[in-house]
Design a protein around this motif. Structure first.
Motif, PDB file in Angstrom:
ATOM      1  N   ASP A 144       0.836  -1.204   0.000  1.00 44.09           N
ATOM      2  CA  ASP A 144       0.000   0.000   0.000  1.00 44.09           C
ATOM      3  C   ASP A 144       0.868   1.250   0.000  1.00 44.09           C
ATOM      4  N   ASN A 145       1.239   1.701  -1.192  1.00 40.22           N
ATOM      5  CA  ASN A 145       2.156   2.834  -1.317  1.00 40.22           C
ATOM      6  C   ASN A 145       1.567   4.120  -0.750  1.00 40.22           C
ATOM      7  N   GLY A 146       0.267   4.308  -0.877  1.00 44.54           N
ATOM      8  CA  GLY A 146      -0.357   5.507  -0.334  1.00 44.54           C
ATOM      9  C   GLY A 146      -0.213   5.597   1.173  1.00 44.54           C
ATOM     10  N   ASN A 183      19.123  -2.171  -1.825  1.00 43.18           N
ATOM     11  CA  ASN A 183      18.550  -1.585  -0.613  1.00 43.18           C
ATOM     12  C   ASN A 183      17.423  -2.413  -0.005  1.00 43.18           C
ATOM     13  N   GLY A 184      17.182  -3.605  -0.518  1.00 40.79           N
ATOM     14  CA  GLY A 184      16.290  -4.559   0.137  1.00 40.79           C
ATOM     15  C   GLY A 184      17.118  -5.418   1.080  1.00 40.79           C
ATOM     16  N   THR A 231      16.203   5.499   1.936  1.00 40.15           N
ATOM     17  CA  THR A 231      16.143   4.595   3.080  1.00 40.15           C
ATOM     18  C   THR A 231      16.053   3.143   2.614  1.00 40.15           C
ATOM     19  N   PRO A 232      16.871   2.252   3.129  1.00 39.66           N
ATOM     20  CA  PRO A 232      16.696   0.830   2.832  1.00 39.66           C
ATOM     21  C   PRO A 232      15.357   0.317   3.368  1.00 39.66           C
ATOM     22  N   VAL A 233      14.942  -0.833   2.881  1.00 41.08           N
ATOM     23  CA  VAL A 233      13.675  -1.436   3.277  1.00 41.08           C
ATOM     24  C   VAL A 233      13.890  -2.878   3.695  1.00 41.08           C
ATOM     25  N   MET A 234      12.968  -3.365   4.506  1.00 41.21           N
ATOM     26  CA  MET A 234      13.031  -4.751   4.963  1.00 41.21           C
ATOM     27  C   MET A 234      11.609  -5.248   5.198  1.00 41.21           C
ATOM     28  N   VAL A 235      11.319  -6.458   4.749  1.00 40.18           N
ATOM     29  CA  VAL A 235      10.019  -7.074   5.021  1.00 40.18           C
ATOM     30  C   VAL A 235      10.174  -7.851   6.325  1.00 40.18           C
ATOM     31  N   VAL A 236       9.707  -7.253   7.417  1.00 41.38           N
ATOM     32  CA  VAL A 236       9.988  -7.816   8.734  1.00 41.38           C
ATOM     33  C   VAL A 236       8.934  -8.817   9.199  1.00 41.38           C
ATOM     34  N   MET A 239       8.559  -0.714  -2.335  1.00 44.56           N
ATOM     35  CA  MET A 239       9.915  -0.718  -1.773  1.00 44.56           C
ATOM     36  C   MET A 239      10.835   0.201  -2.570  1.00 44.56           C
ATOM     37  N   ASN A 240      10.765   0.121  -3.887  1.00 47.07           N
ATOM     38  CA  ASN A 240      11.612   1.001  -4.703  1.00 47.07           C
ATOM     39  C   ASN A 240      11.249   2.468  -4.518  1.00 47.07           C
ATOM     40  N   ASP A 241       9.966   2.735  -4.323  1.00 50.68           N
ATOM     41  CA  ASP A 241       9.551   4.110  -4.076  1.00 50.68           C
ATOM     42  C   ASP A 241      10.079   4.609  -2.732  1.00 50.68           C
ATOM     43  N   MET A 242      10.043   3.766  -1.722  1.00 56.82           N
ATOM     44  CA  MET A 242      10.566   4.165  -0.407  1.00 56.82           C
ATOM     45  C   MET A 242      12.060   4.483  -0.489  1.00 56.82           C
ATOM     46  N   VAL A 243      12.795   3.640  -1.212  1.00 56.38           N
ATOM     47  CA  VAL A 243      14.237   3.870  -1.363  1.00 56.38           C
ATOM     48  C   VAL A 243      14.492   5.192  -2.066  1.00 56.38           C
ATOM     49  N   SER A 244      13.741   5.455  -3.141  1.00 59.57           N
ATOM     50  CA  SER A 244      13.927   6.676  -3.911  1.00 59.57           C
ATOM     51  C   SER A 244      13.471   7.914  -3.153  1.00 59.57           C
ATOM     52  N   ARG A 245      12.324   7.804  -2.502  1.00 58.57           N
ATOM     53  CA  ARG A 245      11.692   8.970  -1.876  1.00 58.57           C
ATOM     54  C   ARG A 245      12.404   9.412  -0.594  1.00 58.57           C
TER      55      ARG A 245
END
Length: 344
Positions: free
Chosen positions: A219-221, A306-307, A271-276, A262-268
């Motif tokens: 949910d990118n929004g 960055n994943g 910040t790296p991302v992780m599926v916790v 995830m790619n949007d979070m990294v770009s925006r």
């Protein structure tokens, strides 16, 4: 994550910004660099309670085995543990967290600590203050969160444990420590709590990576709303964490949406991302393996490497332990083929 034990993923209606219930256009499979490695983890916070009730775990040949050693043999390299402030039965309090962390360390696992800032489950539908914190005004509440976080971190440090990651809050889709920290009503308050937890972690362990975690990784929004708000109010984080609990029929769509997010979070946010947290029906191990293999590949394919990892939530739970049906062990206490995805 407790919210989905019987009823599926709980969505707050006013935060359901961009969930698509229909099929999405098929996007090309991402190209994965074979040199990219990620963390493959499991949240096993139930283990001491299960063991106390006589639950046992077995390898695929049927030999009884310690859970931590068993997960190590299956390809896992990290353990996630939830921390509750003053739970009524003692499980997931600081002493219990330390006991499990020591067992994880003995097997060579990296460790993630997941602060719920509650005496019980915190998730998108409930973020109750610990009983001892309910009467505090907001300034004292913020200080209390800081001091509690620092105390737990110091206790871990005194026992030779340095978590590689620390979550300040669990599935905080609408903030935490309600009502004071409810993000939809007062994002500045929620940001202040995040800043307080972040500072406390870094004061004890500057190398620990601080995670802010919300659910519905597709949910990118929702993610833009939350992290735009936190950023605007001066909050800090090192990694954006997300949960993903698809069904056996929609996992491919949600995985694709999750990669886009995830790619949007990294770009925006740089910040790296992780599926916790991930999970799927224990009764659908073939579909679960396909889902897990795919989301692991997609995390590896996040732009710029960055994943950072994928964690299965309570894979060891079986026979509907406490009503939970999304584990990855069969009814005899052996891992299903779903967990073969973590061996690759």
């Amino acid at each position: 994550m407790k919210k989905i034990l019987c009823s599926g993923i709980l969505l707050l209606s006013f935060l359901n910004f961009s969930c698509s219930k229909g099929k999405t256009d098929k996007t090309p499979d991402p190209v994965v660099d074979p040199s990219v490695t990620i963390t493959k983890g499991a949240d096993v916070s139930w283990v001491t309670e299960m063991e106390a009730k006589g639950v046992k775990f077995y390898d695929k040949s049927g030999a009884q085995q310690d859970l931590f050693a068993l997960l190590k043999s299956l390809g896992f390299n990290a353990i996630r543990l939830r921390a509750w402030v003053n739970p009524t039965n003692g499980y997931c309090n600081t002493a219990d967290v330390v006991a499990k962390a020591l067992r994880a360390k003995a097997q060579g696992f990296d460790i993630m600590i997941d602060f719920h800032y509650s005496d019980t489950w915190a998730d998108p539908g409930k973020q109750a203050k610990p009983a001892g914190w309910t009467a505090l005004d907001f300034a004292i509440l913020t200080t209390t969160l800081h001091d509690y976080t620092k105390s737990v971190m110091n206790t871990l440090k005194d026992n030779g444990i340095t978590p590689l990651w620390v979550q300040v809050g669990n599935e905080t889709n609408d903030g935490m420590l309600w009502e004071d920290g409810r993000a939809s009503k007062n994002m500045a308050n929620f940001a202040a709590l995040i800043k307080s937890g972040y500072a406390a972690v870094k004061e004890v362990s500057p190398t620990s990576q601080v995670i802010v975690h919300i659910s519905n990784g597709y949910d990118n929004g929702l993610f833009r709303w939350m992290f735009d708000g936190l950023k605007a109010n001066g909050a800090k984080w090192d990694i954006i964490g997300m949960s993903l609990y698809p069904s056996k029929t929609n996992w491919a769509d949600l995985d694709s949406q999750c990669l886009t997010n995830m790619n949007d979070m990294v770009s925006r946010y740089s910040t790296p991302v992780m599926v916790v947290e991930v999970g799927m029906e224990a009764a659908a191990p073939t579909e679960s393996k396909a889902f897990l293999s795919d989301i692991i590949s997609k995390v590896k394919a996040v732009n710029g490497s960055n994943g950072k990892g994928v964690f299965y939530w309570e894979p060891e739970a079986y026979n509907s332990w406490q009503g939970y049906g999304l584990g990855a062990f069969d009814t005899s206490g052996k891992p299903t083929i779903a967990l073969d995805a973590f061996a690759n």
